[in-house]
Scaffold this motif. Structure first.
Motif, PDB file in Angstrom:
ATOM      1  N   LEU A  74      -9.389   2.172   0.163  1.00  0.00           N
ATOM      2  CA  LEU A  74      -7.628   2.485  -0.308  1.00  0.00           C
ATOM      3  C   LEU A  74      -7.403   1.240  -1.489  1.00  0.00           C
ATOM      4  N   SER A  75      -7.192   1.029  -2.509  1.00  0.00           N
ATOM      5  CA  SER A  75      -6.606   0.130  -3.793  1.00  0.00           C
ATOM      6  C   SER A  75      -5.959   0.023  -3.239  1.00  0.00           C
ATOM      7  N   GLU A  76      -4.847  -1.136  -4.183  1.00  0.00           N
ATOM      8  CA  GLU A  76      -4.081  -1.774  -4.052  1.00  0.00           C
ATOM      9  C   GLU A  76      -2.354  -0.870  -4.339  1.00  0.00           C
ATOM     10  N   LYS A  77      -2.808  -0.005  -5.046  1.00  0.00           N
ATOM     11  CA  LYS A  77      -1.870   0.309  -5.273  1.00  0.00           C
ATOM     12  C   LYS A  77      -1.575   2.225  -4.703  1.00  0.00           C
ATOM     13  N   GLN A  78      -3.186   2.215  -4.014  1.00  0.00           N
ATOM     14  CA  GLN A  78      -3.015   3.213  -3.458  1.00  0.00           C
ATOM     15  C   GLN A  78      -1.831   3.112  -1.647  1.00  0.00           C
ATOM     16  N   LEU A  82       0.690   4.463   0.519  1.00  0.00           N
ATOM     17  CA  LEU A  82       0.554   4.658   1.283  1.00  0.00           C
ATOM     18  C   LEU A  82       2.275   3.876   2.168  1.00  0.00           C
ATOM     19  N   GLU A  83       2.516   2.830   1.571  1.00  0.00           N
ATOM     20  CA  GLU A  83       3.318   2.655   2.178  1.00  0.00           C
ATOM     21  C   GLU A  83       4.710   3.203   2.176  1.00  0.00           C
ATOM     22  N   SER A  84       5.408   3.820   0.476  1.00  0.00           N
ATOM     23  CA  SER A  84       5.917   4.999   0.265  1.00  0.00           C
ATOM     24  C   SER A  84       5.721   5.946   1.166  1.00  0.00           C
ATOM     25  N   GLU A  85       4.842   6.452   1.514  1.00  0.00           N
ATOM     26  CA  GLU A  85       5.009   7.605   2.077  1.00  0.00           C
ATOM     27  C   GLU A  85       5.506   7.758   3.553  1.00  0.00           C
ATOM     28  N   LEU A  86       5.128   6.365   4.296  1.00  0.00           N
ATOM     29  CA  LEU A  86       5.460   5.569   5.843  1.00  0.00           C
ATOM     30  C   LEU A  86       7.202   5.388   5.795  1.00  0.00           C
ATOM     31  N   ALA A  87       7.274   4.522   5.117  1.00  0.00           N
ATOM     32  CA  ALA A  87       8.782   4.432   4.786  1.00  0.00           C
ATOM     33  C   ALA A  87       9.455   5.671   4.788  1.00  0.00           C
ATOM     34  N   VAL A 127      -2.737  -4.331   9.872  1.00  0.00           N
ATOM     35  CA  VAL A 127      -2.806  -6.310   9.637  1.00  0.00           C
ATOM     36  C   VAL A 127      -3.541  -6.934   8.136  1.00  0.00           C
ATOM     37  N   ARG A 128      -4.656  -6.140   7.685  1.00  0.00           N
ATOM     38  CA  ARG A 128      -4.682  -7.036   6.147  1.00  0.00           C
ATOM     39  C   ARG A 128      -3.655  -6.793   5.410  1.00  0.00           C
ATOM     40  N   ASN A 129      -2.681  -6.219   5.751  1.00  0.00           N
ATOM     41  CA  ASN A 129      -1.630  -5.911   4.028  1.00  0.00           C
ATOM     42  C   ASN A 129      -0.456  -6.756   5.094  1.00  0.00           C
ATOM     43  N   GLY A 130      -1.014  -7.365   6.206  1.00  0.00           N
ATOM     44  CA  GLY A 130       0.843  -7.863   6.908  1.00  0.00           C
ATOM     45  C   GLY A 130       1.674  -6.616   7.357  1.00  0.00           C
TER      46      GLY A 130
END
Length: 163
Positions: A74-78, A82-87, A127-130
């Motif tokens: 997954l790139s940074e943009k993807q 994903l974070e917006s989908e999880l939100a 975890v890598r992305n906080g």
């Protein structure tokens, strides 16, 4: 893990190591011994011997960096998508309760980006992305404080002394 945060070498560190190998290649051409090169470059003799073998087979080009061992799927943009989908929450993705599990996040990644991850791969990605494991902030509605009070107050009296 071998490297912090589950990653490999940084680009600067890869460049530094490549420069070491190329310095060694110059000295191979001059006919210097592996032990002398290893001592001067502050690396192991075995590394210099491997580099010399690669140099014999392919020249200085064989000692160039191959780049990172693996790139993130997954790139940074993807990941931001994903974070917006999880939100949006699990209910927006078809689950009845409000819990995100690694398996569910994996399913969302598969549906949204058509990529496959293992459960451990999803954990490492998060975890890598906080991201971290979270405990619910509020108490469950089913929790019964009266039972907890009974266990503290009534049960010790009912149990009696063991002596």
């Amino acid at each position: 893990m071998r490297y912090p945060q589950g990653g490999g070498l940084t680009a600067e560190r890869q460049q530094f190591r490549e420069e070491l190998r190329l310095k060694a290649a110059e000295r191979f051409a001059q006919g210097e011994a592996s032990s002398v090169i290893a001592k001067d470059l502050r690396v192991s003799v075995r590394s210099v011997q491997r580099w010399r073998q690669m140099w014999d087979e392919g020249g200085p080009r064989a000692l160039r960096s191959q780049g990172p061992a693996s790139l993130p799927k997954l790139s940074e943009k993807q990941f931001a998508q994903l974070e917006s989908e999880l939100a949006k929450g699990p209910a927006a993705h078809g689950w009845e309760d409000q819990r995100w599990t690694l398996a569910r996040v994996r399913t969302v990644i598969g549906r949204r980006f058509h990529l496959t991850y293992t459960i451990q791969g999803v954990r490492k990605l998060l975890v890598r992305n906080g991201w971290s494991c979270q405990v619910p902030v509020r108490r469950a509605m089913e929790r019964d404080d009266a039972v907890a009070g009974w266990v503290k107050e009534v049960w010790p009296c009912a149990e009696g002394s063991r002596r």
